[in-house]
Write a protein that holds these residues in place. Structure first.
Motif, PDB file in Angstrom:
ATOM      1  N   THR A 197      26.996  71.341  19.826  1.00  0.00           N
ATOM      2  CA  THR A 197      27.491  71.259  21.191  1.00  0.00           C
ATOM      3  C   THR A 197      28.263  72.512  21.581  1.00  0.00           C
ATOM      4  O   THR A 197      29.218  72.907  20.903  1.00  0.00           O
ATOM      5  N   ARG A 198      27.832  73.105  22.671  1.00  0.00           N
ATOM      6  CA  ARG A 198      28.454  74.329  23.156  1.00  0.00           C
ATOM      7  C   ARG A 198      29.947  74.145  23.432  1.00  0.00           C
ATOM      8  O   ARG A 198      30.763  74.980  23.053  1.00  0.00           O
ATOM      9  N   ARG A 199      30.325  73.056  24.093  1.00  0.00           N
ATOM     10  CA  ARG A 199      31.744  72.837  24.427  1.00  0.00           C
ATOM     11  C   ARG A 199      32.607  72.746  23.177  1.00  0.00           C
ATOM     12  O   ARG A 199      33.745  73.216  23.164  1.00  0.00           O
ATOM     13  N   ALA A 200      32.090  72.119  22.132  1.00  0.00           N
ATOM     14  CA  ALA A 200      32.846  72.040  20.883  1.00  0.00           C
ATOM     15  C   ALA A 200      32.994  73.430  20.269  1.00  0.00           C
ATOM     16  O   ALA A 200      34.050  73.778  19.756  1.00  0.00           O
ATOM     17  N   TYR A 201      31.927  74.217  20.325  1.00  0.00           N
ATOM     18  CA  TYR A 201      31.978  75.581  19.792  1.00  0.00           C
ATOM     19  C   TYR A 201      33.032  76.406  20.539  1.00  0.00           C
ATOM     20  O   TYR A 201      33.762  77.193  19.932  1.00  0.00           O
ATOM     21  N   GLU A 202      33.121  76.199  21.838  1.00  0.00           N
ATOM     22  CA  GLU A 202      34.115  76.914  22.638  1.00  0.00           C
ATOM     23  C   GLU A 202      35.537  76.432  22.346  1.00  0.00           C
ATOM     24  O   GLU A 202      36.475  77.220  22.394  1.00  0.00           O
ATOM     25  N   ARG A 203      35.690  75.177  22.029  1.00  0.00           N
ATOM     26  CA  ARG A 203      37.019  74.599  21.838  1.00  0.00           C
ATOM     27  C   ARG A 203      37.556  74.790  20.424  1.00  0.00           C
ATOM     28  O   ARG A 203      38.743  75.023  20.227  1.00  0.00           O
ATOM     29  N   TYR A 204      36.707  74.643  19.417  1.00  0.00           N
ATOM     30  CA  TYR A 204      37.155  74.710  18.026  1.00  0.00           C
ATOM     31  C   TYR A 204      37.254  76.151  17.543  1.00  0.00           C
ATOM     32  O   TYR A 204      36.537  77.027  18.001  1.00  0.00           O
ATOM     33  N   GLU A 205      38.103  76.354  16.563  1.00  0.00           N
ATOM     34  CA  GLU A 205      38.096  77.597  15.806  1.00  0.00           C
ATOM     35  C   GLU A 205      36.889  77.522  14.864  1.00  0.00           C
ATOM     36  O   GLU A 205      36.408  76.434  14.541  1.00  0.00           O
TER      37      GLU A 205
END
Length: 189
Positions: free
Chosen positions: A65-73
């Motif tokens: 998931t793109r949003r998770a990639y953007e949010r997580y380190e």
């Protein structure tokens, strides 16, 4: 392809493929990466990753998931990827996957979480009403346990639970309470 044409999805997939090769090489995880397809979800709102199996083709697809990639380190996102790689291993080896003892053993070897954290706040929290029981569950949608809590029980002690609408703080323990909270909040629901 010029640098200007690379997208965040390209970056995500490139890093994921590199990490997958490292996991296979460094940990001896017996999976066939040539039978793994990759995809990026731009729509998922709570799940950081998923693994789908097409048994007729014997191909696993890891969806990140793109949003998770953007949010997580990266270390946290890499752990999600290792979680999905365990599912690939299960599918390729056994034709099915889950989070039971077989998964836990392999996940521990890879320092992968048994369950991946969600990357969005829940809309509802279910909380046991029995004294001494601290069971809680989170929900993002108005599922049946949210709408009709009197028909379900606590996941630990089988006691009754309440549901809280996180944004408003309103709680209920029955279908009527759900309907009342929804009506009272109107457009703020």
């Amino acid at each position: 392809m010029s640098d200007a044409e690379y997208t965040l999805e390209d970056e995500l997939l490139a890093r994921a493929r590199i990490h997958a090769r490292e996991v296979v090489d460094d940990h001896g995880l017996e999976i066939d990466l040539s039978s793994v397809e990759w995809d990026v979800s731009k729509r998922a709102t709570r799940r950081a990753g998923a693994c789908r199996w097409e048994s007729d083709r014997e191909v696993a697809t890891i969806v990140l998931t793109r949003r998770a990639y953007e949010r997580y380190e990266w270390p946290e996102f890499a752990a999600v990827l290792r979680h999905e790689l365990v599912h690939v291993w299960q599918f390729q080896r056994f034709g099915e996957a889950g989070h039971g003892p077989q998964f836990r053993e392999q996940a521990e070897l890879l320092s992968a979480p048994r369950h991946c954290p969600t990357f969005s706040e829940p809309r509802y929290v279910l909380r046991c009403l029995e004294s001494g029981c601290d069971w809680r569950a989170q929900r993002h949608q108005a599922s049946e346990p949210v709408k009709t809590p009197e028909q379900y029980r606590c996941g630990v002690c089988s006691g009754e639970y309440e549901v809280e609408h996180v944004e408003s703080g309103r709680t209920w323990t029955t279908a009527g309470g759900f309907g009342g909270a929804k009506a009272a909040l109107g457009s703020q629901w």
